[in-house]
Design a protein around this motif. Structure first.
Motif, PDB file in Angstrom:
ATOM      1  N   ASN A  82       0.818  -1.216   0.000  1.00 36.46           N
ATOM      2  CA  ASN A  82       0.000   0.000   0.000  1.00 36.46           C
ATOM      3  C   ASN A  82       0.855   1.271   0.000  1.00 36.46           C
ATOM      4  OD1 ASN A  82       0.958   0.098   2.619  1.00 36.46           O
ATOM      5  ND2 ASN A  82      -1.050   0.085   3.586  1.00 36.46           N
ATOM      6  N   GLY A  83       2.184   1.117  -0.058  1.00 34.45           N
ATOM      7  CA  GLY A  83       3.088   2.261  -0.116  1.00 34.45           C
ATOM      8  C   GLY A  83       3.524   2.788   1.238  1.00 34.45           C
ATOM      9  N   LEU A  84       2.969   2.252   2.311  1.00 27.91           N
ATOM     10  CA  LEU A  84       3.337   2.664   3.660  1.00 27.91           C
ATOM     11  C   LEU A  84       4.309   1.662   4.270  1.00 27.91           C
ATOM     12  CD1 LEU A  84      -0.195   3.612   5.061  1.00 27.91           C
ATOM     13  CD2 LEU A  84       1.526   5.156   4.110  1.00 27.91           C
ATOM     14  N   THR A  85       5.085   2.120   5.232  1.00 28.69           N
ATOM     15  CA  THR A  85       5.947   1.191   5.968  1.00 28.69           C
ATOM     16  C   THR A  85       5.091   0.455   6.996  1.00 28.69           C
ATOM     17  OG1 THR A  85       6.500   2.797   7.673  1.00 28.69           O
ATOM     18  CG2 THR A  85       7.952   2.714   5.726  1.00 28.69           C
ATOM     19  N   LEU A  86       5.647  -0.619   7.564  1.00 31.92           N
ATOM     20  CA  LEU A  86       4.915  -1.349   8.588  1.00 31.92           C
ATOM     21  C   LEU A  86       4.593  -0.464   9.788  1.00 31.92           C
ATOM     22  CD1 LEU A  86       6.516  -4.909   8.689  1.00 31.92           C
ATOM     23  CD2 LEU A  86       4.140  -4.342   8.233  1.00 31.92           C
ATOM     24  N   VAL A  87       5.532   0.400  10.176  1.00 36.03           N
ATOM     25  CA  VAL A  87       5.265   1.259  11.334  1.00 36.03           C
ATOM     26  C   VAL A  87       4.160   2.265  11.005  1.00 36.03           C
ATOM     27  CG1 VAL A  87       7.014   3.056  10.971  1.00 36.03           C
ATOM     28  CG2 VAL A  87       6.321   2.461  13.279  1.00 36.03           C
ATOM     29  N   GLU A  88       4.118   2.765   9.780  1.00 38.79           N
ATOM     30  CA  GLU A  88       3.033   3.669   9.390  1.00 38.79           C
ATOM     31  C   GLU A  88       1.693   2.937   9.397  1.00 38.79           C
ATOM     32  OE1 GLU A  88       5.578   6.686   6.498  1.00 38.79           O
ATOM     33  OE2 GLU A  88       4.743   4.844   5.658  1.00 38.79           O
ATOM     34  N   ALA A  90       1.034   0.319  11.261  1.00 47.34           N
ATOM     35  CA  ALA A  90       0.724   0.055  12.667  1.00 47.34           C
ATOM     36  C   ALA A  90       0.098   1.276  13.322  1.00 47.34           C
ATOM     37  CB  ALA A  90       1.985  -0.363  13.421  1.00 47.34           C
ATOM     38  N   LYS A  91       0.638   2.446  13.033  1.00 46.29           N
ATOM     39  CA  LYS A  91       0.089   3.681  13.618  1.00 46.29           C
ATOM     40  C   LYS A  91      -1.331   3.932  13.127  1.00 46.29           C
ATOM     41  CE  LYS A  91       4.463   5.963  14.543  1.00 46.29           C
ATOM     42  NZ  LYS A  91       5.356   7.068  14.222  1.00 46.29           N
ATOM     43  N   GLN A  92      -1.576   3.693  11.842  1.00 46.97           N
ATOM     44  CA  GLN A  92      -2.923   3.885  11.305  1.00 46.97           C
ATOM     45  C   GLN A  92      -3.904   2.909  11.938  1.00 46.97           C
ATOM     46  OE1 GLN A  92      -3.117   3.680   7.039  1.00 46.97           O
ATOM     47  NE2 GLN A  92      -2.452   5.794   6.793  1.00 46.97           N
ATOM     48  N   ILE A  93      -3.469   1.648  12.063  1.00 47.53           N
ATOM     49  CA  ILE A  93      -4.348   0.631  12.637  1.00 47.53           C
ATOM     50  C   ILE A  93      -4.614   0.932  14.106  1.00 47.53           C
ATOM     51  CG2 ILE A  93      -4.501  -1.815  13.275  1.00 47.53           C
ATOM     52  CD1 ILE A  93      -2.948  -2.361  10.622  1.00 47.53           C
ATOM     53  N   ALA A  94      -3.574   1.317  14.833  1.00 48.16           N
ATOM     54  CA  ALA A  94      -3.737   1.619  16.258  1.00 48.16           C
ATOM     55  C   ALA A  94      -4.690   2.785  16.474  1.00 48.16           C
ATOM     56  CB  ALA A  94      -2.380   1.920  16.884  1.00 48.16           C
ATOM     57  N   ALA A  95      -4.727   3.729  15.551  1.00 47.27           N
ATOM     58  CA  ALA A  95      -5.592   4.903  15.676  1.00 47.27           C
ATOM     59  C   ALA A  95      -6.987   4.664  15.101  1.00 47.27           C
ATOM     60  CB  ALA A  95      -4.952   6.093  14.965  1.00 47.27           C
ATOM     61  N   SER A  96      -7.168   3.564  14.394  1.00 46.87           N
ATOM     62  CA  SER A  96      -8.426   3.288  13.713  1.00 46.87           C
ATOM     63  C   SER A  96      -9.505   2.825  14.686  1.00 46.87           C
ATOM     64  CB  SER A  96      -8.204   2.200  12.657  1.00 46.87           C
ATOM     65  OG  SER A  96      -9.430   1.759  12.132  1.00 46.87           O
ATOM     66  N   PRO A  97     -10.732   3.328  14.521  1.00 48.37           N
ATOM     67  CA  PRO A  97     -11.823   2.841  15.363  1.00 48.37           C
ATOM     68  C   PRO A  97     -12.241   1.428  14.981  1.00 48.37           C
ATOM     69  CG  PRO A  97     -12.659   4.412  13.754  1.00 48.37           C
ATOM     70  CD  PRO A  97     -11.154   4.387  13.622  1.00 48.37           C
ATOM     71  N   ASN A  98     -11.870   0.988  13.794  1.00 42.50           N
ATOM     72  CA  ASN A  98     -12.234  -0.342  13.313  1.00 42.50           C
ATOM     73  C   ASN A  98     -11.020  -1.265  13.381  1.00 42.50           C
ATOM     74  OD1 ASN A  98     -13.715  -2.403  12.268  1.00 42.50           O
ATOM     75  ND2 ASN A  98     -13.753  -1.622  10.187  1.00 42.50           N
ATOM     76  N   VAL A  99     -10.418  -1.351  14.558  1.00 40.69           N
ATOM     77  CA  VAL A  99      -9.167  -2.092  14.732  1.00 40.69           C
ATOM     78  C   VAL A  99      -9.312  -3.565  14.403  1.00 40.69           C
ATOM     79  CG1 VAL A  99      -7.459  -2.815  16.439  1.00 40.69           C
ATOM     80  CG2 VAL A  99      -8.229  -0.459  16.384  1.00 40.69           C
ATOM     81  N   ALA A 100     -10.421  -4.169  14.750  1.00 34.13           N
ATOM     82  CA  ALA A 100     -10.578  -5.609  14.561  1.00 34.13           C
ATOM     83  C   ALA A 100     -10.420  -6.032  13.108  1.00 34.13           C
ATOM     84  CB  ALA A 100     -11.928  -6.072  15.095  1.00 34.13           C
ATOM     85  N   SER A 101     -10.980  -5.286  12.169  1.00 35.04           N
ATOM     86  CA  SER A 101     -10.912  -5.700  10.770  1.00 35.04           C
ATOM     87  C   SER A 101      -9.543  -5.420  10.152  1.00 35.04           C
ATOM     88  CB  SER A 101     -11.999  -5.009   9.955  1.00 35.04           C
ATOM     89  OG  SER A 101     -11.760  -3.627   9.896  1.00 35.04           O
TER      90      SER A 101
END
Length: 121
Positions: A82-88, A90-101
């Motif tokens: 998707n063009g992002l690094t794993l840490v990027e 991870a940060k998006q997922i951690a901030a996402s309200p829909n973490v489970a999916s």
């Protein structure tokens, strides 16, 4: 896992004290056991290092003092499809309200990065 990785990445080489209570509200035994297994897996894969032996903290299972290894930082810097690094990611997922999916996507990316790193080119 994404929140843990994101926190470790933000703290750099400074140890991070963490337990299941930081990721689960009033964790039950299964969640405590899952968190311990996650930490053990990340350590066995060389992504994190235990700075000291786990200790019993707030009653929600053991508290771990963790730091990312150089191998962990290498994996987090890899660019994903998707063009992002794993840490990027991870940060998006951690901030996402829909973490489970999105957690499954992150775990898949992390596993893929490990597989590529140990597979001869």
């Amino acid at each position: 896992m994404a929140r843990l990785i994101s926190t470790l990445a933000e703290n750099g080489v400074s140890p991070t004290e963490t337990s299941a209570a930081e990721y689960f509200e009033d964790p039950d035994w299964d969640q405590i056991e899952f968190f311990g297994s996650l930490v053990n897996w990340l350590e066995s894969e060389g992504v994190v290092r235990l700075v000291e032996s786990p200790w019993m903290g707030d009653g929600a299972g053991p508290t771990f003092s963790l730091v990312l290894t150089s191998l962990g930082f290498q994996h987090l810097a890899r660019t994903q499809p998707n063009g992002l690094t794993l840490v990027e990611n991870a940060k998006q997922i951690a901030a996402s309200p829909n973490v489970a999916s999105t957690a499954g996507e992150f775990v898949g990316s992390l596993l893929g990065a490990f597989t590529k790193s140990v597979t001869p080119s």
